[in-house]
Design a protein around this motif. Structure first.
Motif, PDB file in Angstrom:
ATOM      1  N   GLU A   1      -7.030  -9.367   0.850  1.00 42.74           N
ATOM      2  CA  GLU A   1      -8.454  -9.077   0.642  1.00 42.74           C
ATOM      3  C   GLU A   1      -8.747  -7.585   0.573  1.00 42.74           C
ATOM      4  N   LEU A   2      -7.855  -6.758   1.087  1.00 37.53           N
ATOM      5  CA  LEU A   2      -8.108  -5.317   1.121  1.00 37.53           C
ATOM      6  C   LEU A   2      -8.419  -4.781  -0.267  1.00 37.53           C
ATOM      7  N   TRP A   3      -9.401  -3.872  -0.316  1.00 40.25           N
ATOM      8  CA  TRP A   3      -9.666  -3.196  -1.581  1.00 40.25           C
ATOM      9  C   TRP A   3      -8.580  -2.160  -1.856  1.00 40.25           C
ATOM     10  N   ALA A   4      -8.231  -1.413  -0.841  1.00 36.98           N
ATOM     11  CA  ALA A   4      -7.130  -0.441  -0.899  1.00 36.98           C
ATOM     12  C   ALA A   4      -6.765  -0.106   0.539  1.00 36.98           C
TER      13      ALA A   4
ATOM     14  N   SER B   1     -13.498  -3.686   4.029  1.00 34.07           N
ATOM     15  CA  SER B   1     -12.869  -2.789   3.062  1.00 34.07           C
ATOM     16  C   SER B   1     -13.212  -3.205   1.644  1.00 34.07           C
ATOM     17  N   ALA B   2     -13.136  -4.503   1.376  1.00 36.57           N
ATOM     18  CA  ALA B   2     -13.422  -4.999   0.032  1.00 36.57           C
ATOM     19  C   ALA B   2     -14.897  -4.874  -0.315  1.00 36.57           C
ATOM     20  N   ARG B   3     -15.757  -5.219   0.652  1.00 33.88           N
ATOM     21  CA  ARG B   3     -17.198  -5.217   0.387  1.00 33.88           C
ATOM     22  C   ARG B   3     -17.716  -3.815   0.107  1.00 33.88           C
ATOM     23  N   GLU B   4     -17.234  -2.827   0.872  1.00 33.02           N
ATOM     24  CA  GLU B   4     -17.731  -1.463   0.728  1.00 33.02           C
ATOM     25  C   GLU B   4     -16.780  -0.586  -0.098  1.00 33.02           C
ATOM     26  N   GLN B   5     -15.728  -1.165  -0.621  1.00 31.30           N
ATOM     27  CA  GLN B   5     -14.736  -0.448  -1.426  1.00 31.30           C
ATOM     28  C   GLN B   5     -14.264   0.817  -0.706  1.00 31.30           C
ATOM     29  N   ARG B   6     -13.693   0.593   0.459  1.00 29.57           N
ATOM     30  CA  ARG B   6     -13.164   1.675   1.281  1.00 29.57           C
ATOM     31  C   ARG B   6     -11.654   1.526   1.439  1.00 29.57           C
TER      32      ARG B   6
ATOM     33  N   THR C   1       0.827  -1.208   0.000  1.00 31.03           N
ATOM     34  CA  THR C   1       0.000   0.000   0.000  1.00 31.03           C
ATOM     35  C   THR C   1       0.860   1.257   0.000  1.00 31.03           C
TER      36      THR C   1
END
Length: 245
Positions: free
Chosen positions: A146-149, A127-132, A49
């Motif tokens: 698994e993190l979206w960002a 984070s992934a589910r809500e794209q946060r 990141t």
């Protein structure tokens, strides 16, 4: 590992993540010949990141690049302001960043916050589910696939944390539009509609109110308003945004 040897260096801002003997410049790393460059960078302590461009012999490569013997690798820091494509810019903060979450909400930034420790897997999944964008000082959490960002919060002082997030991501600032308690959106409210929620002194002294559309908490310009106004004014002066009301 017993494979190709490469030379690697890190941008100054990333050196806090790596061992002391790798902070002064280019150092040798023996790889296993199969792991990706992204894996090598993380194995040396830097969450991906926080890594910007990866340059091999001066040319940009992807994290999936397999290092070859004799290559020279430069790990740059992230671009600032950092673009976050694919979804509206919004954040998720872990249990240790409650003050930062409230200050972001004060500025109108969408900042979800877990007040209890729900564990790294659950945070990464959220984070992934809500794209946060996950904000944390936990390097292990930021390494989860698994993190979206995600983004590392470099300081332990809330004022510096806020400045770092605003400078790194440049979110649109719309102060006084979010509930600092639950992150819901605020709407103007007349005194009659919130009277039953007010103490007598508040009802007698104040006439301008707002109410959270999610948790129905009521806000007014009370004793702490000057301190909050100072936070808002400083943020707007340094990073711009909508005018404070």
């Amino acid at each position: 590992m017993n494979g190709p040897e490469i030379q690697i260096s890190f941008a100054p801002g990333l050196r806090l993540f790596v061992p002391a003997d790798r902070r002064s410049g280019r150092t040798a790393v023996v790889t296993d010949g199969a792991s990706t460059l992204g894996h090598v960078v993380e194995s040396l302590g830097v969450p991906l990141t926080e890594a910007g461009r990866l340059l091999v012999d001066g040319r940009p490569v992807d994290v999936s690049h397999i290092p070859a013997a004799g290559e020279t690798v430069e790990v740059e820091g992230v671009e600032r302001p950092q673009p976050v494509p694919g979804a509206p810019l919004r954040f998720l903060l872990d249990v240790h960043l409650g003050t930062l979450a409230r200050r972001l909400r004060l500025l109108g930034v969408d900042a979800a916050y877990e007040s209890e420790d729900i564990g790294d897997p659950a945070l990464a999944a959220l984070s992934a589910r809500e794209q946060r964008v996950m904000l944390s000082r936990d390097r292990g959490l930021l390494r989860r696939r698994e993190l979206w960002a995600g983004a590392y919060v470099y300081s332990d002082r809330p004022e510096d944390q806020l400045r770092d997030v605003l400078e790194r991501f440049a979110p649109v600032l719309t102060p006084w539009t979010r509930c600092t308690a639950c992150n819901g959106e605020l709407t103007d409210a007349d005194k009659d509609s919130v009277r039953e929620r007010l103490e007598h002194g508040t009802e007698r002294t104040y006439d301008v109110f707002a109410r959270c559309t999610a948790c129905e908490r009521v806000y007014w310009r009370g004793a702490h308003h000057a301190r909050l106004e100072a936070i808002v004014t400083d943020a707007l002066r340094e990073f711009g945004g909508a005018a404070a009301r």
